[in-house]
Design an enzyme around this catalytic site. Structure first.
Site, PDB file in Angstrom:
ATOM      1  N   GLU A 181       0.613   4.065   1.429  1.00  0.00           N
ATOM      2  CA  GLU A 181       0.837   4.677   2.751  1.00  0.00           C
ATOM      3  C   GLU A 181       2.000   3.984   3.466  1.00  0.00           C
ATOM      4  O   GLU A 181       2.865   4.649   4.062  1.00  0.00           O
ATOM      5  CB  GLU A 181      -0.432   4.586   3.601  1.00  0.00           C
ATOM      6  CG  GLU A 181      -0.241   5.194   4.979  1.00  0.00           C
ATOM      7  CD  GLU A 181      -1.445   4.987   5.886  1.00  0.00           C
ATOM      8  OE1 GLU A 181      -2.582   5.026   5.395  1.00  0.00           O
ATOM      9  OE2 GLU A 181      -1.225   4.777   7.091  1.00  0.00           O
TER      10      GLU A 181
ATOM     11  N   HIS B 249       0.848  -1.203   0.000  1.00  0.00           N
ATOM     12  CA  HIS B 249       0.000   0.000   0.000  1.00  0.00           C
ATOM     13  C   HIS B 249       0.885   1.256   0.000  1.00  0.00           C
ATOM     14  O   HIS B 249       1.909   1.297   0.690  1.00  0.00           O
ATOM     15  CB  HIS B 249      -0.895  -0.010   1.243  1.00  0.00           C
ATOM     16  CG  HIS B 249      -2.003   0.987   1.173  1.00  0.00           C
ATOM     17  ND1 HIS B 249      -1.808   2.316   1.438  1.00  0.00           N
ATOM     18  CD2 HIS B 249      -3.315   0.863   0.848  1.00  0.00           C
ATOM     19  CE1 HIS B 249      -2.958   2.964   1.299  1.00  0.00           C
ATOM     20  NE2 HIS B 249      -3.882   2.096   0.932  1.00  0.00           N
TER      21      HIS B 249
END
Ligand code: SF4
Length: 284
Positions: free
Chosen positions: A127, A125
């Site tokens: 993030e 991901h």
């Protein structure tokens, strides 16, 4: 006609709204040089709207031309990407969600204090990649785990700090912390799960017993929408996950015999899309 019951918290969270508003605001002012690296949010319908207004999406910082105005997504970016953008003469507009910035700063400062960093989340991901990119020598002093079993498999360390992807479930963070207590001489646990995530999860649980099924609205690539689906299913709710109103036509059979339909939506789902789909369901 169906009765529609909207979850108490659904749709754009603070961080996504802040980033999307900044991008839309620039486009509305006639800025023709607005860029993001990767899709600005995990919602194809909203991205299409922004691209129709002139947003340019690069696949990486290498595709961004000098002089571009690059809006950093709510997920954040690594220090290396930010530096590369500035080095090539792009203007960086910082719209990383403050909750993500906090996780980045904790990973950076605790690693400098000698803690081995354990990140709970999805290693692919953006993030998580951005948080890793705020830790020097991350390959030696940082591990990403997806669950308790992976935490159990880590070697013992003197000092460990556990930091979570902002969209994780609190139960999983607690379970991983429990596993790490047995692997660390000293354990520093940072609950970096953001309130918006928790609120949307609690709002889905609150629909149990009130509705005959839940229509979950959100992009298929949205991590937090996926978590809402898991929570709804684990709570015994029948879930229909749709990205847009058109998908309701293909699922007409799901609505048969259901009178009260709950509506839940991930943090990257815009209000106009929730309203479109709610209206269509109400008229079914
Ligand atoms: S889900 Fe939370 S951390 Fe992520 S962008 Fe929204 S407010 Fe920020």
């Amino acid at each position: 006609m169906k009765e529609v019951v909207r979850a108490g918290h659904a749709g754009f969270c603070f961080g996504v709204k802040r980033a999307v508003d900044a991008i839309r605001g620039a486009l509305e002012r006639g800025d023709t040089n607005v860029w993001t690296i990767g899709l600005p949010i995990h919602n194809p319908q909203e991205v299409e709207r922004l691209q129709a207004m002139g947003l340019k999406v690069a696949q990486s910082e290498e595709e961004v031309p000098a002089g571009a105005r690059v809006f950093i997504r709510a997920h954040g970016e690594s220090r290396a990407v930010l530096a590369a953008l500035r080095d090539k003469g792009a203007e960086v507009v910082e719209t990383t969600c403050p909750f993500v910035s906090r996780a980045q700063e904790l990973a950076s400062s605790l690693s400098e204090e000698g803690y081995h960093i354990v990140l709970l989340g999805d290693r692919n991901h953006p993030e998580i990649r951005g948080i890793i990119g705020h830790v020097n020598d991350a390959e030696d002093i940082l591990d990403v785990v997806a669950n308790e079993a992976e935490a159990e498999a880590l070697p013992r360390r003197g000092k460990m700090a556990l930091i979570s992807q902002t969209t994780q479930r609190e139960e999983r963070l607690s379970a991983v912390a429990g596993a790490l207590v047995r692997r660390a001489g000293e354990l520093h646990v940072c609950n970096t799960i953001c309130r918006a995530t928790v609120e949307r999860q609690e709002a889905v649980r609150a629909l149990v017993g009130c509705v005959d099924g839940v229509v979950l609205i959100g992009g298929r690539a949205s991590a937090n929408t996926g978590k809402l689906r898991d929570i709804a299913a684990a709570s015994g709710l029948d879930v229909l996950w749709v990205e847009d109103a058109g998908e309701l036509d293909d699922s007409a059979g799901w609505f048969e015999g259901r009178k009260r339909i709950g509506i839940a939506a991930g943090a990257s789902t815009p209000e106009w899309l929730i309203n479109d789909i709610s209206s269509k369901i109400a008229s079914m």
